[in-house]
Design an enzyme around this catalytic site. Structure first.
Site, short mmCIF file in Angstrom:
data_model
loop_
_atom_site.label_atom_id
_atom_site.label_comp_id
_atom_site.label_asym_id
_atom_site.label_seq_id
_atom_site.Cartn_x
_atom_site.Cartn_y
_atom_site.Cartn_z
N HIS A 17 68.69 36.16 -15.68
CA HIS A 17 68.56 36.86 -16.94
C HIS A 17 68.96 38.37 -16.58
O HIS A 17 69.70 39.25 -17.30
CB HIS A 17 67.28 37.15 -17.50
CG HIS A 17 66.68 35.65 -18.02
ND1 HIS A 17 65.50 35.35 -17.80
CD2 HIS A 17 67.21 34.76 -18.96
CE1 HIS A 17 65.22 33.94 -18.46
NE2 HIS A 17 66.36 33.66 -19.07
N ARG A 87 74.97 28.80 -18.06
CA ARG A 87 74.77 28.53 -16.83
C ARG A 87 75.43 27.23 -16.35
O ARG A 87 76.36 27.29 -15.40
CB ARG A 87 73.37 28.03 -16.55
CG ARG A 87 72.50 29.38 -16.55
CD ARG A 87 71.03 28.90 -16.53
NE ARG A 87 70.63 27.96 -17.88
CZ ARG A 87 69.49 27.46 -18.02
NH1 ARG A 87 68.24 27.62 -17.20
NH2 ARG A 87 69.51 26.98 -18.90
N SER A 125 63.44 29.15 -16.30
CA SER A 125 62.22 29.89 -16.16
C SER A 125 61.14 28.85 -15.76
O SER A 125 60.15 28.99 -15.23
CB SER A 125 61.80 30.64 -17.65
OG SER A 125 62.64 31.48 -17.90
N1 COA Z 1 69.53 32.84 -15.84
C1 COA Z 1 68.19 31.92 -15.75
N2 COA Z 1 67.81 31.37 -16.82
C2 COA Z 1 68.51 31.16 -17.94
C3 COA Z 1 69.83 31.86 -18.03
C4 COA Z 1 70.28 32.82 -17.04
N3 COA Z 1 71.35 33.32 -17.25
N4 COA Z 1 69.97 31.82 -19.42
C5 COA Z 1 69.16 30.81 -19.84
N5 COA Z 1 68.22 30.47 -18.92
C6 COA Z 1 67.20 29.48 -19.17
C7 COA Z 1 65.70 30.32 -19.45
O1 COA Z 1 65.06 30.74 -18.23
C8 COA Z 1 65.31 29.20 -20.30
O2 COA Z 1 64.57 28.08 -19.43
P1 COA Z 1 63.27 27.42 -19.71
O3 COA Z 1 63.84 26.48 -20.96
O4 COA Z 1 62.79 26.69 -18.57
O5 COA Z 1 62.15 28.43 -20.54
C9 COA Z 1 66.29 28.62 -20.95
O6 COA Z 1 67.35 28.80 -20.31
C10 COA Z 1 66.77 28.89 -22.30
O7 COA Z 1 65.96 30.02 -22.64
P2 COA Z 1 66.38 31.19 -23.31
O8 COA Z 1 67.59 31.86 -22.90
O9 COA Z 1 65.07 32.27 -23.28
O10 COA Z 1 66.65 30.87 -24.84
P3 COA Z 1 65.65 30.17 -25.66
O11 COA Z 1 66.19 28.89 -26.05
O12 COA Z 1 64.07 29.99 -25.34
O13 COA Z 1 65.53 30.99 -27.07
C11 COA Z 1 66.45 32.19 -29.15
C12 COA Z 1 66.51 30.90 -28.00
C13 COA Z 1 65.36 32.86 -28.95
C14 COA Z 1 67.70 32.77 -28.97
C15 COA Z 1 66.41 31.21 -30.11
O14 COA Z 1 65.61 30.26 -30.25
C16 COA Z 1 66.38 32.13 -31.52
O15 COA Z 1 67.24 32.81 -31.85
N6 COA Z 1 65.13 32.02 -32.13
C17 COA Z 1 65.07 32.81 -33.47
C18 COA Z 1 65.16 31.77 -34.84
C19 COA Z 1 66.52 31.56 -35.31
O16 COA Z 1 67.33 32.82 -35.63
N7 COA Z 1 67.14 30.43 -35.48
C20 COA Z 1 68.32 30.00 -35.73
C21 COA Z 1 69.18 29.97 -34.53
S1 COA Z 1 70.28 28.66 -34.60
#
Ligand code: COA
Length: 155
Positions: A17, A87, A125
């Site tokens: 991140h 990724r 994560s």
């Molecule tokens: N390096 C390391 N890990 C990474 C990464 C990177 N560059 N990019 C993504 N990841 C990992 C994260 O660690 C996480 O791992 P985990 O699943 O083990 O926790 C996973 O990829 C995805 O997590 P993250 O990037 O935090 O995204 P998310 O899927 O948890 O959250 C939001 C996505 C918050 C953007 C999305 O849910 C959202 O927009 N929610 C709001 C509601 C909304 O508007 N909904 C409509 C959207 S269609």
């Protein structure tokens, strides 16, 4: 002023991140790291902890929390860009779906993807939490304040 939002659950923030935040900061005048309040998956760290860890790791970057629709939050902030990290191919389906859904709701907000650094392409994560819980060394996967916090939890 070009503002970008980098959203996620950051449970906790990893070096992957951080790499995205640093690179996005080179491209935009202002990057807001937006921590979702209630992620769909259960978070291990509280919202306050997730925000605090990011602030410690990236001083100078704006870190906020948000609830509700991401595109609404982006609108409120005057941001026209959402940044996401990619990724591996496995991320693509989910990201594609999310980007298209967000574009349907807010056509003027663009999602851009930064390819993760190859060193972090396997990192997540969840794995970090799992390794730390089992007593493994996460010092090369997460910034020092996060490693410290994870270690404290395991004691
Ligand atoms: N390096 C390391 N890990 C990474 C990464 C990177 N560059 N990019 C993504 N990841 C990992 C994260 O660690 C996480 O791992 P985990 O699943 O083990 O926790 C996973 O990829 C995805 O997590 P993250 O990037 O935090 O995204 P998310 O899927 O948890 O959250 C939001 C996505 C918050 C953007 C999305 O849910 C959202 O927009 N929610 C709001 C509601 C909304 O508007 N909904 C409509 C959207 S269609």
């Amino acid at each position: 002023m070009k503002t970008a939002i980098y959203p996620g659950s950051f449970d906790p923030i990893t070096n992957g991140h951080l790499d995205i935040i640093k690179r996005a900061s080179e491209l935009f005048d202002r990057v807001i790291v937006a921590v979702i309040k209630n992620p769909s998956k259960k978070s291990q760290f509280s919202l306050a902890d997730r925000v605090e860890m990011i602030k410690k790791c990236v001083p100078g970057v704006i870190v906020e929390s948000f609830d509700g629709l991401l595109v609404e939050y982006a609108r409120q902030k005057g941001a026209k860009t959402i940044v996401r990290g990619l990724r591996a191919v496995s991320d693509f389906d989910y990201e594609f779906q999310m980007a298209l859904t967000n574009r349907k709701m807010a056509p003027t907000i663009e999602t851009i993807f930064l390819m993760t650094d190859y060193r972090y392409s396997y990192l997540s994560s969840s794995f970090v939490k799992q390794i730390a819980a089992l007593g493994g060394d996460v010092s090369e996967l997460v910034p020092a304040p996060v490693a410290k916090k994870l270690k404290k939890r395991g004691e």
